[in-house]
Design a protein around this motif. Structure first.
Motif, PDB file in Angstrom:
ATOM      1  N   SER A 218       0.963  -1.212  -0.237  1.00 14.18           N
ATOM      2  CA  SER A 218       0.199  -0.597   0.342  1.00 14.18           C
ATOM      3  C   SER A 218       0.840   1.509   0.523  1.00 14.18           C
ATOM      4  O   SER A 218       2.054   0.717   0.316  1.00 14.18           O
ATOM      5  N   ALA A 219       0.159   2.155   0.023  1.00 15.17           N
ATOM      6  CA  ALA A 219       0.963   3.771  -0.497  1.00 15.17           C
ATOM      7  C   ALA A 219       1.439   3.514   1.184  1.00 15.17           C
ATOM      8  O   ALA A 219       2.635   4.642   0.892  1.00 15.17           O
ATOM      9  N   ASP A 220       0.752   4.196   1.771  1.00 16.26           N
ATOM     10  CA  ASP A 220       1.076   4.142   3.149  1.00 16.26           C
ATOM     11  C   ASP A 220       2.064   3.057   3.550  1.00 16.26           C
ATOM     12  O   ASP A 220       3.501   3.795   4.473  1.00 16.26           O
ATOM     13  N   ALA A 221       2.299   1.606   3.852  1.00 16.42           N
ATOM     14  CA  ALA A 221       3.273   1.017   3.918  1.00 16.42           C
ATOM     15  C   ALA A 221       4.631   1.563   2.982  1.00 16.42           C
ATOM     16  O   ALA A 221       5.774   1.437   3.803  1.00 16.42           O
ATOM     17  N   LYS A 222       4.644   2.366   1.638  1.00 16.28           N
ATOM     18  CA  LYS A 222       5.453   2.250   1.058  1.00 16.28           C
ATOM     19  C   LYS A 222       6.689   3.980   1.935  1.00 16.28           C
ATOM     20  O   LYS A 222       7.186   4.167   1.602  1.00 16.28           O
ATOM     21  N   ALA A 223       5.312   4.752   2.345  1.00 11.15           N
ATOM     22  CA  ALA A 223       5.792   5.839   2.991  1.00 11.15           C
ATOM     23  C   ALA A 223       5.943   5.277   3.940  1.00 11.15           C
ATOM     24  O   ALA A 223       8.171   6.260   4.604  1.00 11.15           O
ATOM     25  N   ALA A 224       5.714   4.948   4.930  1.00 14.57           N
ATOM     26  CA  ALA A 224       6.661   4.554   6.122  1.00 14.57           C
ATOM     27  C   ALA A 224       7.631   3.335   6.935  1.00 14.57           C
ATOM     28  O   ALA A 224       8.465   3.950   7.597  1.00 14.57           O
ATOM     29  N   THR A 225       7.538   2.429   5.381  1.00 15.59           N
ATOM     30  CA  THR A 225       8.980   2.182   5.252  1.00 15.59           C
ATOM     31  C   THR A 225       9.773   2.253   4.083  1.00 15.59           C
ATOM     32  O   THR A 225       9.658   1.393   2.964  1.00 15.59           O
ATOM     33  N   PRO A 226      10.758   3.547   3.908  1.00 16.07           N
ATOM     34  CA  PRO A 226      11.321   3.404   2.991  1.00 16.07           C
ATOM     35  C   PRO A 226      12.522   2.211   2.361  1.00 16.07           C
ATOM     36  O   PRO A 226      12.878   1.542   3.649  1.00 16.07           O
ATOM     37  N   ASP A 227      12.501   2.043   1.287  1.00 18.64           N
ATOM     38  CA  ASP A 227      13.701   0.792   0.975  1.00 18.64           C
ATOM     39  C   ASP A 227      14.872   1.202   1.089  1.00 18.64           C
ATOM     40  O   ASP A 227      14.998   2.426   0.698  1.00 18.64           O
ATOM     41  N   VAL A 228      15.590   0.131   1.374  1.00 20.41           N
ATOM     42  CA  VAL A 228      17.201   0.120   2.225  1.00 20.41           C
ATOM     43  C   VAL A 228      17.839  -0.079   0.663  1.00 20.41           C
ATOM     44  O   VAL A 228      17.783  -1.305   1.025  1.00 20.41           O
ATOM     45  N   ALA A 229      19.120   0.483   0.431  1.00 21.34           N
ATOM     46  CA  ALA A 229      19.422  -0.262  -0.705  1.00 21.34           C
ATOM     47  C   ALA A 229      20.308  -1.604  -0.192  1.00 21.34           C
ATOM     48  O   ALA A 229      21.120  -0.847   1.605  1.00 21.34           O
ATOM     49  N   PRO A 230      20.984  -2.869  -1.174  1.00 21.60           N
ATOM     50  CA  PRO A 230      21.238  -3.738   0.019  1.00 21.60           C
ATOM     51  C   PRO A 230      22.832  -3.131  -0.057  1.00 21.60           C
ATOM     52  O   PRO A 230      22.915  -3.003  -0.932  1.00 21.60           O
ATOM     53  N   SER A 231      23.801  -4.242   0.598  1.00 21.85           N
ATOM     54  CA  SER A 231      24.791  -3.795   1.057  1.00 21.85           C
ATOM     55  C   SER A 231      25.555  -5.243   0.750  1.00 21.85           C
ATOM     56  O   SER A 231      26.241  -5.969   1.648  1.00 21.85           O
ATOM     57  N   GLU A 232      25.231  -6.033  -0.069  1.00 27.02           N
ATOM     58  CA  GLU A 232      25.871  -7.592  -0.500  1.00 27.02           C
ATOM     59  C   GLU A 232      27.174  -7.220  -0.682  1.00 27.02           C
ATOM     60  O   GLU A 232      27.413  -6.085  -1.815  1.00 27.02           O
ATOM     61  N   PRO A 233      27.886  -8.651  -0.497  1.00 28.69           N
ATOM     62  CA  PRO A 233      29.878  -7.811  -0.614  1.00 28.69           C
ATOM     63  C   PRO A 233      29.751  -7.784  -1.819  1.00 28.69           C
ATOM     64  O   PRO A 233      29.355  -8.631  -3.045  1.00 28.69           O
ATOM     65  N   GLY A 234      30.551  -6.394  -2.644  1.00 29.26           N
ATOM     66  CA  GLY A 234      31.054  -6.972  -3.460  1.00 29.26           C
ATOM     67  C   GLY A 234      29.818  -6.075  -4.817  1.00 29.26           C
ATOM     68  O   GLY A 234      30.134  -5.645  -6.131  1.00 29.26           O
ATOM     69  N   LEU A 235      28.638  -5.494  -4.218  1.00 30.79           N
ATOM     70  CA  LEU A 235      27.541  -4.720  -4.826  1.00 30.79           C
ATOM     71  C   LEU A 235      27.718  -3.981  -4.202  1.00 30.79           C
ATOM     72  O   LEU A 235      27.392  -3.187  -3.875  1.00 30.79           O
ATOM     73  N   VAL A 236      27.180  -3.233  -5.689  1.00 36.97           N
ATOM     74  CA  VAL A 236      28.021  -1.183  -5.582  1.00 36.97           C
ATOM     75  C   VAL A 236      26.285  -1.502  -6.232  1.00 36.97           C
ATOM     76  O   VAL A 236      25.191  -1.507  -8.036  1.00 36.97           O
TER      77      VAL A 236
END
Length: 321
Positions: free
Chosen positions: A36-54
């Motif tokens: 839902s739009a509310d969930a998107k606003a409340a929980t922004p996505d965080v860029a992952p940090s897997e080894p070697g991934l830009v």
């Protein structure tokens, strides 16, 4: 970049082809497409940090970002293949969020790394993964030059990394409209047992042909085959080829478990002739790849894939024929 593409279009919608049915069933954990739009606003996505991934955050949709990657790669070199994992999942009756990988680039950027150690060819040409995260953010990721070099045993201080490092960042920036990465996985230590390697009793080209025949025998399509030595521009290379094979059930299960796994799919295999004239064939260990993306080692898909990939490399080497 010279390529031999055993597909009729740049976008490989494998699930729509009758020859792509997997040889075994795989349990798939589906991922919801949106929230839902509310969930998107409340929980922004965080860029992952897997080894070697830009990772870059994109200002565009998945489809637009993919198109921009393709245009950038075609300008600099060539697109070897584009694989839409969401379409593959739909063909298998499953649902995952939009996730696409584009493989390609400028031979001038990749060739110095392959010349330094041909094992680097398993991760070249460069791959660009584009996906929509749980709350709607679109990300683009690629393997850092340092990651590719470390896995091949090349010092990260080598000048051989310069072209790939600069070219990958330029492509990502052009495709996303972002001037800097949102995250960089700094752990690029070599993974023990990354490559499962054997010597072959045939030439590089014949070994790759054996791979392709083994894929066909299991009703799994060759997605693309790239002759890296022929594509090399200014850096002479010994015979080196890489080939990719698709299995919609496997990709759906693994990308459904962790979207960043798409950077390590479709399955890839490399053949090269070393300075002594010995031909080697190899593939990455699926368990090492899964660990990189925090996929559980007990995932039932992994044992099946490990057995299949080893069987393909045995066939390519001549020991399994």
């Amino acid at each position: 970049m010279a390529t031999s593409l055993l597909a009729s279009a740049a976008v490989i919608a494998l699930a729509g082809c009758g020859s792509t049915e997997p040889t075994g069933s795989v349990a798939v954990s589906s991922t919801p497409v949106s929230t839902s739009a509310d969930a998107k606003a409340a929980t922004p996505d965080v860029a992952p940090s897997e080894p070697g991934l830009v990772v870059y955050a994109s200002n565009y949709s998945v489809s637009d970002t993919v198109s921009r990657v393709q245009r950038a790669l075609e300008t600099a070199g060539a697109v070897a293949a584009t694989v839409d994992f969401e379409k593959l999942a739909q063909g298998a009756g499953e649902t995952i969020r939009p996730t696409t990988v584009v493989i390609g680039g400028n031979p001038k950027a990749a060739s110095p790394l392959i010349a330094a150690d041909q094992r680097a060819a398993i991760d070249l040409p460069q791959k660009y993964l584009v996906w929509q995260a749980a709350n709607g953010t679109v990300f683009l990721a690629y393997n850092s030059a340092e990651y590719i070099a470390t896995l091949a045993g090349i010092p990260v201080s080598s000048d051989a990394l310069d072209g790939l490092r600069a070219g990958s960042a330029s492509t990502a920036s052009d495709a996303t409209g972002s001037s800097a990465a949102a995250a960089e996985g700094t752990d690029v230590s070599a993974a023990p047992g990354y490559l499962v390697e054997k010597t072959s009793d045939a030439s590089v080209a014949a070994s790759i042909a054996r791979y392709e025949a083994a894929f066909a025998a299991k009703n799994q399509p060759t997605v693309a085959t790239v002759d890296l030595a022929s594509a090399a521009a200014e850096t002479p290379l010994r015979p080196t080829m890489v080939t990719y094979v698709g299995n919609p059930a496997v990709s759906t299960a693994l990308v459904g478990a962790q979207q960043t796994m798409g950077i390590d799919l479709p399955a890839r295999y490399v053949a090269w002739q070393d300075a002594e004239g010995i031909v080697h064939v190899a593939h990455p260990d699926i368990r090492v790849l899964a660990a990189r993306h925090s996929i559980s080692p007990t995932n039932p898909v992994l044992d099946m894939v490990a057995a299949a990939t080893t069987g393909f490399t045995d066939a390519a080497s001549g020991s399994g024929s």
